[in-house]
Scaffold this motif. Structure first.
Motif, PDB file in Angstrom:
ATOM      1  N   ILE A   1       9.042  25.192  14.428  1.00 44.85           N
ATOM      2  CA  ILE A   1       7.897  25.811  14.318  1.00 44.85           C
ATOM      3  C   ILE A   1       6.889  25.177  12.747  1.00 44.85           C
ATOM      4  O   ILE A   1       5.604  25.271  13.445  1.00 44.85           O
ATOM      5  N   SER A   2       7.785  25.549  11.709  1.00 44.48           N
ATOM      6  CA  SER A   2       6.682  25.172  10.757  1.00 44.48           C
ATOM      7  C   SER A   2       6.259  24.014  10.843  1.00 44.48           C
ATOM      8  O   SER A   2       5.511  24.065   9.984  1.00 44.48           O
TER       9      SER A   2
ATOM     10  N   THR B   1      10.205  31.710  26.739  1.00 43.48           N
ATOM     11  CA  THR B   1      10.044  32.051  25.149  1.00 43.48           C
ATOM     12  C   THR B   1       8.646  31.463  24.929  1.00 43.48           C
ATOM     13  O   THR B   1       9.138  30.436  25.029  1.00 43.48           O
ATOM     14  N   PHE B   2       7.823  32.208  23.930  1.00 42.31           N
ATOM     15  CA  PHE B   2       6.724  31.287  23.917  1.00 42.31           C
ATOM     16  C   PHE B   2       6.238  31.315  22.211  1.00 42.31           C
ATOM     17  O   PHE B   2       6.693  32.806  21.724  1.00 42.31           O
ATOM     18  N   LEU B   3       5.763  30.950  21.562  1.00 39.20           N
ATOM     19  CA  LEU B   3       5.857  30.989  20.132  1.00 39.20           C
ATOM     20  C   LEU B   3       4.696  31.779  19.975  1.00 39.20           C
ATOM     21  O   LEU B   3       3.246  31.962  20.145  1.00 39.20           O
ATOM     22  N   ALA B   4       4.280  32.948  19.639  1.00 41.33           N
ATOM     23  CA  ALA B   4       3.586  33.898  19.273  1.00 41.33           C
ATOM     24  C   ALA B   4       3.002  33.451  18.186  1.00 41.33           C
ATOM     25  O   ALA B   4       0.995  34.081  18.247  1.00 41.33           O
TER      26      ALA B   4
ATOM     27  N   LEU C   1       7.825  35.162  21.525  1.00 41.36           N
ATOM     28  CA  LEU C   1       7.407  36.394  22.568  1.00 41.36           C
ATOM     29  C   LEU C   1       8.068  36.008  24.032  1.00 41.36           C
ATOM     30  O   LEU C   1       7.899  34.757  24.102  1.00 41.36           O
ATOM     31  N   ARG C   2       8.709  37.288  24.293  1.00 37.01           N
ATOM     32  CA  ARG C   2       9.537  36.364  25.937  1.00 37.01           C
ATOM     33  C   ARG C   2       9.208  37.057  26.908  1.00 37.01           C
ATOM     34  O   ARG C   2       8.781  38.219  26.942  1.00 37.01           O
TER      35      ARG C   2
ATOM     36  N   ALA D   1       3.471  24.710  18.724  1.00 37.74           N
ATOM     37  CA  ALA D   1       2.340  25.016  18.520  1.00 37.74           C
ATOM     38  C   ALA D   1       1.875  27.006  19.615  1.00 37.74           C
ATOM     39  O   ALA D   1       2.699  26.959  20.312  1.00 37.74           O
ATOM     40  N   VAL D   2       0.940  27.117  18.712  1.00 37.61           N
ATOM     41  CA  VAL D   2       1.189  28.936  19.677  1.00 37.61           C
ATOM     42  C   VAL D   2       0.457  28.733  21.094  1.00 37.61           C
ATOM     43  O   VAL D   2      -0.274  28.185  21.928  1.00 37.61           O
ATOM     44  N   GLY D   3       1.185  29.464  21.493  1.00 38.73           N
ATOM     45  CA  GLY D   3       0.841  29.617  22.909  1.00 38.73           C
ATOM     46  C   GLY D   3       1.893  28.834  24.050  1.00 38.73           C
ATOM     47  O   GLY D   3       2.214  28.845  25.024  1.00 38.73           O
ATOM     48  N   ASP D   4       3.009  27.539  22.977  1.00 42.31           N
ATOM     49  CA  ASP D   4       4.088  27.026  23.836  1.00 42.31           C
ATOM     50  C   ASP D   4       5.497  27.397  24.160  1.00 42.31           C
ATOM     51  O   ASP D   4       5.794  28.365  23.701  1.00 42.31           O
TER      52      ASP D   4
END
Length: 230
Positions: free
Chosen positions: A2-3, A51-54, A44-45, A8-11
């Protein structure tokens, strides 16, 4: 991942079985890691979807003065401040030493909690020499003490901070709404004006899951180019 931007957000992230196989750990370990990141707001699940990156952790360099209001906004939260106490009082021995106070001088003591979306993230105790602040301005200090000192022509130009990993005691746990023993980052800092005179002393306790604090490091001696490198 993530870092460093792999996601990316939404992935959509790999499922627990895929992560378990990739990193050779149990699914229970992956499940616990995902649950922690969900609790911290990074993931976000969505039921039946995955599960997605928020959001992505925000990084901030420790060699610059930090605006916590801007840092909290950059992390995608609404910043606010809860003032626990504010008073003009006699300094203790540590205040006198840190702020180089003369006999008879007093300090403005401010105890506050900074919040992100109403969640406590920084608990701070600040001391400002009272002589720097006109008497009529000593009540209801503004949110940014750095900006306030700048307005009074006593702006902080540099600071010295001692940074320690600590465990939350009873007081810190209460104000940050965490369990006693929770790991925190502790700052013991003194800020100085252009003439090198101390203008504020601070003790701060940070939670670690809203923004990341980074140290920019440099070589201890000049490099001589590629040819001179071992």
């Amino acid at each position: 991942m993530i870092s460093d931007g792999t996601y990316a957000v939404g992935d959509r992230l790999p499922n627990e079985q895929e992560m378990s196989e990739r990193f050779q750990v149990s699914r229970a370990t992956v499940r616990e890691a995902y649950r922690a990141l969900i609790d911290m707001g990074y993931l976000l699940r969505k039921h039946g979807t995955g599960t997605f990156l928020a959001r992505v952790p925000q990084r901030h360099a420790l060699d610059l003065n930090l605006s916590y209001t801007q840092m909290i906004k950059a992390a995608g939260f609404e910043p606010s401040i809860r003032v626990l106490s504010q008073e003009v009082r006699d300094p203790d021995d540590e205040d006198r030493k840190r702020l180089r106070l003369e006999d008879g001088e007093r300090v403005i003591a401010v105890e506050r909690v900074r919040l992100a979306d109403e969640r406590p993230v920084v608990y701070s105790i600040d001391r400002i020499p009272a002589r720097l602040v006109p008497e009529e301005r000593r009540e209801n200090l503004p949110a940014s003490l750095f900006d306030f000192l700048e307005e009074l022509r006593h702006g902080a130009r540099n600071g010295r901070a001692r940074i320690l990993p600590v465990l939350a005691g009873e007081r810190e746990a209460k104000h940050l709404q965490v369990d006693e023993g929770t790991p925190l980052l502790f700052f013991d800092e003194v800020d100085f004006d252009q003439a090198g005179i101390p203008v504020m002393g601070s003790f701060e306790w940070h939670t670690s899951d809203v923004f990341e604090l980074w140290i920019n490091r440099r070589a201890s001696r000049p490099t001589t180019g590629l040819a001179g490198r071992p």
